[in-house]
Scaffold this motif. Structure first.
Motif, short mmCIF file in Angstrom:
data_model
loop_
_atom_site.label_atom_id
_atom_site.label_comp_id
_atom_site.label_asym_id
_atom_site.label_seq_id
_atom_site.Cartn_x
_atom_site.Cartn_y
_atom_site.Cartn_z
N ILE A 136 0.83 -1.21 0.00
CA ILE A 136 0.00 0.00 0.00
C ILE A 136 0.86 1.26 0.00
N ALA A 137 1.82 1.30 0.90
CA ALA A 137 2.70 2.47 1.03
C ALA A 137 4.12 2.04 0.69
N LYS A 138 4.47 2.12 -0.56
CA LYS A 138 5.77 1.62 -1.03
C LYS A 138 6.88 2.56 -0.60
N ASP A 139 7.72 2.07 0.27
CA ASP A 139 8.88 2.84 0.75
C ASP A 139 10.00 1.83 0.97
N GLN A 140 10.79 1.61 -0.06
CA GLN A 140 11.81 0.57 0.00
C GLN A 140 12.84 0.83 1.07
N ALA A 141 13.21 2.10 1.27
CA ALA A 141 14.21 2.43 2.29
C ALA A 141 13.69 2.06 3.67
N LEU A 142 12.42 2.37 3.92
CA LEU A 142 11.82 2.03 5.21
C LEU A 142 11.77 0.52 5.40
N LEU A 143 11.39 -0.20 4.34
CA LEU A 143 11.32 -1.66 4.42
C LEU A 143 12.70 -2.26 4.68
N ASP A 144 13.72 -1.74 4.00
CA ASP A 144 15.08 -2.25 4.18
C ASP A 144 15.57 -2.03 5.60
N ARG A 145 15.27 -0.85 6.17
CA ARG A 145 15.69 -0.57 7.55
C ARG A 145 14.98 -1.50 8.53
N ALA A 146 13.69 -1.72 8.29
CA ALA A 146 12.93 -2.62 9.18
C ALA A 146 13.47 -4.04 9.09
N PHE A 147 13.77 -4.50 7.88
CA PHE A 147 14.33 -5.83 7.70
C PHE A 147 15.70 -5.95 8.39
N ALA A 148 16.50 -4.90 8.29
CA ALA A 148 17.82 -4.92 8.93
C ALA A 148 17.69 -5.05 10.44
N THR A 149 16.71 -4.35 11.01
CA THR A 149 16.47 -4.43 12.46
C THR A 149 16.05 -5.84 12.86
N ILE A 150 15.18 -6.45 12.06
CA ILE A 150 14.72 -7.80 12.35
C ILE A 150 15.88 -8.80 12.21
N GLU A 151 16.68 -8.64 11.17
CA GLU A 151 17.83 -9.53 10.98
C GLU A 151 18.79 -9.45 12.16
N GLN A 152 19.00 -8.24 12.67
CA GLN A 152 19.90 -8.06 13.81
C GLN A 152 19.33 -8.71 15.06
N LYS A 153 18.04 -8.53 15.28
CA LYS A 153 17.40 -9.15 16.45
C LYS A 153 17.46 -10.66 16.34
N ALA A 154 17.22 -11.19 15.14
CA ALA A 154 17.28 -12.63 14.94
C ALA A 154 18.70 -13.15 15.23
N ALA A 155 19.71 -12.49 14.68
CA ALA A 155 21.09 -12.93 14.87
C ALA A 155 21.49 -12.89 16.33
N THR A 156 21.09 -11.84 17.03
CA THR A 156 21.43 -11.68 18.45
C THR A 156 20.86 -12.82 19.28
N ASN A 157 19.73 -13.39 18.82
CA ASN A 157 19.05 -14.43 19.58
C ASN A 157 19.19 -15.82 18.96
N GLY A 158 20.20 -15.97 18.11
CA GLY A 158 20.52 -17.29 17.57
C GLY A 158 19.52 -17.82 16.58
N ILE A 159 18.86 -16.93 15.85
CA ILE A 159 17.87 -17.33 14.86
C ILE A 159 18.42 -17.03 13.47
N VAL A 160 18.34 -18.00 12.59
CA VAL A 160 18.87 -17.84 11.24
C VAL A 160 17.89 -17.04 10.39
N ALA A 161 18.40 -15.98 9.75
CA ALA A 161 17.61 -15.20 8.81
C ALA A 161 17.95 -15.64 7.40
N LEU A 162 16.94 -15.83 6.57
CA LEU A 162 17.14 -16.39 5.24
C LEU A 162 16.56 -15.49 4.16
N ARG A 163 17.22 -15.50 3.00
CA ARG A 163 16.70 -14.90 1.77
C ARG A 163 17.07 -15.83 0.63
N LYS A 164 16.11 -16.10 -0.26
CA LYS A 164 16.42 -16.92 -1.42
C LYS A 164 17.37 -16.20 -2.37
#
Length: 294
Positions: A136-164
């Motif tokens: 609905i609200a296309k903002d790639q920069a915002l999406l990338d920042r949010a994904f980076a935050t999630i990836e960091q939280k996952a890594a900190t807690n021993g969770i593997v983040a994946l992308r095809k």
């Protein structure tokens, strides 16, 4: 006002109406008193308390939002029960989003996973939400920042983040189950059928509105008619499946928040009494209206 409690409604339909009313009213009454503080004011050594302290409360925050959504839809159903008129089909359109929230909540609170797995599920739900928002609200920069935050939280807690691929959506841990699988898993043994039945109402499919068993001949060859009214027994059956899972979710949440299950049990005792009292009020009000001069 619709005479929602007035005979000649058959006894079994009356019983179905009352059973759904009492269950919804009781759950709403009890959850208002129990769930309000079950995320913030919790023992520090509880699962929710530990998640709060480590800033990994994602699945519990989402569960609370889902509980709010469930209560909102159930409260709307209850409004029709209290005030009428009862819609022909629209109650199913309220029940389905409540049911979807119920099984999503069950997925987050599932006792078959540990806290790391629960966090991974919570992060995947966040990713799903971000992707839907991005449509609905296309903002790639915002999406990338949010994904980076999630990836960091996952890594900190021993969770593997994946992308095809570098441009494909992010996923952490196991992929989230689709709705049909969620219903099948958390409302067995007929969860998938329930989901398809509720969805058919939302999409106004004829097969849930027309029944050969209830068709009445019109006198014209090959033509029958069928009254378009709410089948209370069918609705009560569908609602009962959803409400049982909803209450199980609340009980699970109470335990994860570090409270004894007795807190919920006691709340339900007073809630059931309040529901019975409210049902009597409705019956007395309708009796008065029936006897009032026209």
């Amino acid at each position: 006002m619709s005479k929602i409690l007035e005979l000649p409604m058959p006894n079994e339909v009356q019983q179905a109406f009352q059973a759904v009313f009492l269950r919804i009213y009781g759950l709403l009454h009890a959850s208002e008193s129990v769930l309000a503080g079950a995320l913030d004011d919790v023992p520090a050594n509880s699962a929710v308390g530990k998640a709060n302290g480590k800033n990994v409360r994602d699945p519990y925050e989402q569960a609370r939002l889902l509980f709010l959504a469930i209560d909102d839809h159930l409260r709307s159903i209850l409004f029709f029960f209290e005030h009428g008129p009862l819609p022909m089909f629209a109650l199913y359109s309220l029940l389905r989003p409540a049911a979807e929230a119920v099984v999503r909540c069950a997925y987050l609170l599932d006792d078959s996973t540990d806290e790391t797995g629960r966090l991974a599920r919570g992060l995947n739900v966040r990713i799903e939400n971000l992707l839907e928002q991005h449509k609905i609200a296309k903002d790639q920069a915002l999406l990338d920042r949010a994904f980076a935050t999630i990836e960091q939280k996952a890594a900190t807690n021993g969770i593997v983040a994946l992308r095809k691929s570098p441009t494909s959506p992010l996923r952490v841990g196991e992929p989230r189950l689709k709705e049909t699988a969620l219903f099948a898993r958390f409302i067995p043994p007929h969860g998938e059928e329930l989901y398809r039945f509720l969805s058919a109402h939302v999409h106004s499919m004829p097969w849930v509105r027309i029944s050969k068993d209830k068709a009445v001949p019109t006198g014209e060859p090959g033509v029958s008619s069928m009254p378009q009214v709410l089948d209370m027994n069918t609705f009560a059956g569908a609602a009962g499946l959803v409400l049982r899972r909803h209450e199980a979710n609340i009980q699970r949440f109470v335990v994860l928040a570090g409270y004894p299950l007795m807190v919920w049990t006691e709340a339900m005792k007073s809630a059931k009494a309040a529901a019975q009292s409210r049902l009597r009020e409705l019956a007395e009000r309708q009796s008065r209206e029936k006897g009032a001069p026209q």
